[in-house]
Design an enzyme around this catalytic site. Structure first.
Site, PDB file in Angstrom:
ATOM      1  N   CYS A 148       3.822   1.904   8.233  1.00 11.71           N
ATOM      2  CA  CYS A 148       4.215   1.609   9.615  1.00 11.71           C
ATOM      3  C   CYS A 148       3.238   2.171  10.635  1.00 11.71           C
ATOM      4  CB  CYS A 148       5.580   2.221   9.902  1.00 11.71           C
ATOM      5  SG  CYS A 148       6.860   1.695   8.792  1.00 11.71           S
ATOM      6  N   ARG A 170      -3.526  -0.638   7.946  1.00 13.46           N
ATOM      7  CA  ARG A 170      -2.655   0.287   7.236  1.00 13.46           C
ATOM      8  C   ARG A 170      -1.666  -0.436   6.320  1.00 13.46           C
ATOM      9  NH1 ARG A 170      -1.998   5.338  10.149  1.00 13.46           N
ATOM     10  NH2 ARG A 170       0.163   5.353   9.552  1.00 13.46           N
ATOM     11  N   TRP A 176       6.456  -1.453   7.625  1.00 15.35           N
ATOM     12  CA  TRP A 176       6.261  -1.587   6.169  1.00 15.35           C
ATOM     13  C   TRP A 176       7.606  -1.209   5.571  1.00 15.35           C
ATOM     14  CZ3 TRP A 176       5.688   1.716   1.751  1.00 15.35           C
ATOM     15  CH2 TRP A 176       4.965   1.165   0.700  1.00 15.35           C
ATOM     16  N   ASN A 200       8.423   5.699  12.660  1.00 13.96           N
ATOM     17  CA  ASN A 200       7.734   5.779  11.361  1.00 13.96           C
ATOM     18  C   ASN A 200       8.414   6.873  10.555  1.00 13.96           C
ATOM     19  OD1 ASN A 200       5.887   3.958  12.213  1.00 13.96           O
ATOM     20  ND2 ASN A 200       4.122   5.326  12.150  1.00 13.96           N
ATOM     21  N   GLY A 201       8.477   6.686   9.240  1.00 18.36           N
ATOM     22  CA  GLY A 201       9.041   7.751   8.412  1.00 18.36           C
ATOM     23  C   GLY A 201      10.404   7.363   7.874  1.00 18.36           C
ATOM     24  N   GLU A 205     -11.166   5.011 -11.272  1.00 18.12           N
ATOM     25  CA  GLU A 205     -11.338   4.557  -9.896  1.00 18.12           C
ATOM     26  C   GLU A 205     -11.801   3.089  -9.876  1.00 18.12           C
ATOM     27  OE1 GLU A 205     -10.385   5.453  -7.132  1.00 18.12           O
ATOM     28  OE2 GLU A 205     -11.691   4.451  -5.702  1.00 18.12           O
ATOM     29  N   LYS A 257      -9.740   0.082  -8.117  1.00 16.12           N
ATOM     30  CA  LYS A 257     -10.303  -0.839  -7.117  1.00 16.12           C
ATOM     31  C   LYS A 257     -10.010  -2.277  -7.514  1.00 16.12           C
ATOM     32  CE  LYS A 257     -10.682   1.220  -4.564  1.00 16.12           C
ATOM     33  NZ  LYS A 257     -10.437   2.586  -4.430  1.00 16.12           N
ATOM     34  N   GLU A 300      -6.260  -3.123  -7.188  1.00 15.04           N
ATOM     35  CA  GLU A 300      -5.794  -3.120  -5.796  1.00 15.04           C
ATOM     36  C   GLU A 300      -6.138  -4.413  -5.068  1.00 15.04           C
ATOM     37  OE1 GLU A 300      -5.898   1.290  -3.787  1.00 15.04           O
ATOM     38  OE2 GLU A 300      -7.831   0.488  -4.402  1.00 15.04           O
ATOM     39  N   HIS A 357      -6.976   4.700 -30.257  1.00  8.74           N
ATOM     40  CA  HIS A 357      -5.574   5.139 -30.304  1.00  8.74           C
ATOM     41  C   HIS A 357      -4.646   4.178 -29.568  1.00  8.74           C
ATOM     42  CE1 HIS A 357      -6.799   8.820 -32.223  1.00  8.74           C
ATOM     43  NE2 HIS A 357      -7.726   8.981 -31.287  1.00  8.74           N
ATOM     44  N   LYS A 392      -2.637   1.745   3.817  1.00 10.08           N
ATOM     45  CA  LYS A 392      -3.787   2.641   3.894  1.00 10.08           C
ATOM     46  C   LYS A 392      -3.353   4.098   3.840  1.00 10.08           C
ATOM     47  CE  LYS A 392      -8.050   3.753   4.458  1.00 10.08           C
ATOM     48  NZ  LYS A 392      -8.808   3.619   3.201  1.00 10.08           N
TER      49      LYS A 392
HETATM   50  C1  G6P Z   1      -2.992   5.053  -0.337  1.00  9.26           C
HETATM   51  C2  G6P Z   1      -4.318   4.355  -0.097  1.00  9.26           C
HETATM   52  C3  G6P Z   1      -5.359   4.881  -1.067  1.00  9.26           C
HETATM   53  C4  G6P Z   1      -5.469   6.389  -0.965  1.00  9.26           C
HETATM   54  C5  G6P Z   1      -4.115   7.071  -1.146  1.00  9.26           C
HETATM   55  C6  G6P Z   1      -4.179   8.546  -0.799  1.00  9.26           C
HETATM   56  O1  G6P Z   1      -2.493   4.676  -1.573  1.00  9.26           O
HETATM   57  O2  G6P Z   1      -4.174   2.956  -0.245  1.00  9.26           O
HETATM   58  O3  G6P Z   1      -6.610   4.294  -0.770  1.00  9.26           O
HETATM   59  O4  G6P Z   1      -6.360   6.854  -1.932  1.00  9.26           O
HETATM   60  O5  G6P Z   1      -3.155   6.481  -0.282  1.00  9.26           O
HETATM   61  O6  G6P Z   1      -4.466   8.661   0.556  1.00  9.26           O
HETATM   62  P1  G6P Z   1      -5.183   9.895   1.219  1.00  9.26           P
HETATM   63  O7  G6P Z   1      -5.292   9.511   2.678  1.00  9.26           O
HETATM   64  O8  G6P Z   1      -4.273  11.073   1.003  1.00  9.26           O
HETATM   65  O9  G6P Z   1      -6.501  10.080   0.569  1.00  9.26           O
END
Ligand code: G6P
Length: 610
Positions: free
Chosen positions: A2, A27, A75, A100-101, A483, A487, A490, A506, A605
């Site tokens: 949000c 976001r 969101w 928000n929250g 990672e 990517k 995602e 395994h 985000k």
């Molecule tokens: C969300 C974002 C990720 C990020 C994670 C942790 O899932 O989409 O890209 O790595 O939060 O966020 P931070 O701001 O704590 O690194």
């Protein structure tokens, strides 16, 4: 996640609010809305499911004129994405609120308010807050007092902004567990959950602290702390260039951010390393004292930042020779832990506002960790303010939901930190100088990898129609494989799993066939020979291999093996360089598949709720 925007001015604020919402789109959200108090003293509202552009069209067709307003991108957490669940929420036709929250005790409050005769039109926890404030307003006749009284009854984490038709000349806002900044203008003021939302109207910000309530008029801002006492909060200037929220010549923010990496890695090194050593003092005046006698490091993070922590563990144990544990924040915060004496608690977060990471930090402070260090990208964020020592990454605002430059700058900062810590634990000057020299080479090496973009784009075609993929790495390259898989999943929605290559036999080997591309990061290190045997295991099952390796590794392209040649790099810095081709691979696959690269479905985000 949000987003909140608000404005109070002499002029119409609808344009400012919509622009703010657009700037928060990165976001992640599923609906958007806006409310203003019009010149006749009526609250007017528009809400739409979907993109901000849809809301903007509605408002263009039927403008909402007014000089005081609030807006929101939602969101969904309580209740599906729908018009009636979108913010702003109202009590009657005169009080509007964005939030928000999460309000944890919303159900009992809702029952109470229903009994008192309030009618609910949504499934949200936010509407409960609207009616609660209205209930107090009826008694107290002041919006500020009503908000104060209402939040005393709330449990959870929230940022709120409230307007009332009877008091059109101000906004009341508060923060408790969710970020909120006040943008300071001339004869007008603004609020937002993220300063990026307001960069088109101001570059001066006042950061509210936990528990603060602020009364925002167009020509003055009054802040009260948790105890209700008037409080001073410093006004600070935004540090990054205003153009950082612009895509420039790039098709997507993600690509722009991948390409910014040489520059931002350099910025993260600058002032912190000489030609041969790390400048400990540049990490903070307290760094020397805090790093002295550290016997253990506990790292906490989420998502991509967690992968950075996993790489750092290899470095810390190798170079500083002290034990290091890494855990995702959402797990750490809900279990009992044994706190070893002299443990440094290290949080890694791009945003500095991730709810689980902040909760873990707050818990760690109670649990008796020696000191809290933050690696963070957002100045003024909660994490930065609540930590004893902070190493800022210099990535600049990261807009693409899939984190790229934040990760490689986190790694750069973590490596610099590790060297400082290692010096307290007997790292030889020669070894430090060798690694510092490798750090200096990073921007150039990342440039060399970026030059492979065209080839990687070609390679990505092989993934386009696949449903699954496997990423392999060993040692500190295993988190890089994780990672890379993150990517890909995602932004392309292809199922991607990462394994330490030694675990192949395994389980995951059972999945390997010609429909399962296997991506491997294979720099020339101690584990190369072992990794090569793992690759043979894949080849023998008809799996198609995509290998990122340097010349010396001696892996050649042949039938079923595609090799992408990466520059020769130092063992220690290899995780940073090898991350970049995997970012490019995921990017190109997503572009081919036509997904929403910068705002992938269902993701946010900055995850500011649990
Ligand atoms: C969300 C974002 C990720 C990020 C994670 C942790 O899932 O989409 O890209 O790595 O939060 O966020 P931070 O701001 O704590 O690194």
């Amino acid at each position: 996640m949000c987003g909140i925007v608000g404005a109070i001015s002499e002029r119409d604020v609808q344009g400012i609010l919509l622009e703010g919402l657009r700037r928060l789109e990165y976001r992640g959200y599923d609906s958007a809305g806006l409310a203003v108090i019009d010149r006749a003293g009526q609250v007017r509202r528009a809400r739409e499911v979907g993109k901000v552009a849809v809301l903007a069209e509605v408002i263009q067709a039927s403008p909402l004129h007014g000089a005081t307003g609030i807006a929101h991108t939602r969101w969904a957490t309580h209740g599906e994405p729908s018009q009636s669940n979108a913010h702003p929420h109202m009590s009657g036709d005169h009080l509007a609120i964005v939030h928000n929250g999460i309000i944890e005790n919303y159900q009992e409050l809702r029952d109470e308010l229903k009994e008192a005769g309030f009618e609910f039109t949504s499934q949200t926890d936010t509407e409960v807050v609207a009616h609660l404030i209205e209930r107090h307003y009826r008694e107290l006749g002041s919006l500020l007092q009503a908000v104060k009284a209402a939040i005393a009854q709330l449990r959870g984490a929230y940022a709120l902004a409230v307007v009332h038709a009877a008091e059109p000349d101000h906004l009341v806002v508060c923060r408790a567990g969710s970020p909120l900044v006040v943008g300071v203008g001339i004869g007008e003021n603004f609020i937002a959950s993220d300063q990026l939302a307001l960069l088109s109207v101001t570059d001066r910000f006042l950061f509210l602290e936990e528990g603060d309530i602020a009364d925002i008029h167009k020509d003055r801002i009054q802040v009260f702390d948790r105890a209700g006492t008037p409080a001073e909060r410093k006004v600070v200037r935004f540090e990054h260039g205003v153009d950082s929220t612009d895509k420039g010549p790039y098709r997507h923010f993600m690509l722009k951010e991948i390409y910014e990496q040489p520059k931002v890695i350099k910025a993260t090194m600058e002032g912190r390393v000489t030609d041969t050593r790390v400048l400990e003092q540049a990490l903070g005046t307290e760094a020397g004292r805090l790093l002295e006698n550290i016997r253990h490091v506990q790292i906490i993070a989420c998502g991509t930042s967690y992968h950075a922590g996993m790489v750092a563990r290899y470095w810390i144990e190798d170079l500083a020779g002290i034990p290091c544990s890494v855990e995702v924040a959402s797990e750490f915060r809900y279990r009992k832990h044994v706190v070893q004496p002299d443990t440094l608690f290290l949080c890694i977060s791009q945003s500095g506002e991730t709810a689980d990471t902040l909760a873990a930090l707050r818990q760690a402070k109670q649990a008796g960790f020696r000191a809290a260090l933050a690696i963070c990208n957002v100045p003024g964020s909660s994490l930065v303010r609540e930590s004893d020592l902070v190493i800022m990454t210099q990535a600049g605002p990261e807009i693409g939901v899939a984190s790229t430059k934040a990760f490689t700058t986190q790694l750069t900062a973590l490596l610099i930190f590790t060297l400082a810590l290692a010096r307290h634990n007997g790292l030889e000057a020669g070894r430090e100088a060798e690694i510092v020299a490798a750090i200096h080479q990073l921007p150039g090496q990342v440039e060399q990898v970026l030059a492979l973009d065209g080839e990687i784009a070609e390679l990505s075609r092989a993934f386009m129609d696949k449903h699954h993929s496997l990423f392999l790495g060993r040692g500190a390259l295993f988190p890089v494989a994780l990672e890379g898989a993150l990517k890909l999943k995602e932004i392309s929605y292809i199922h991607a799993e990462a394994y330490p290559a030694g675990e192949l036999k395994h389980g995951p080997l059972a999945l390997v066939d010609s429909e399962m591309p296997v991506v491997t990061v294979a720099p020339n290190n101690d584990l190369l020979e072992k990794l090569k045997s793992n690759l043979e295991e894949v080849r023998a099952r008809g799996g198609e291999l995509f290998v990122f390796a340097d010349k010396v590794a001696g892996v050649r392209s042949e039938d079923g093996i595609h090799v992408m040649q990466i520059p020769e790099v130092h063992d220690i810095t290899a995780p940073i360089v090898y991350t970049v081709p995997l970012q490019l691979l995921a990017y190109h696959v997503a572009v081919l598949k036509g997904t929403d690269v910068d705002q992938p479905r269902n993701l946010a985000k900055s995850v500011t709720v649990e």
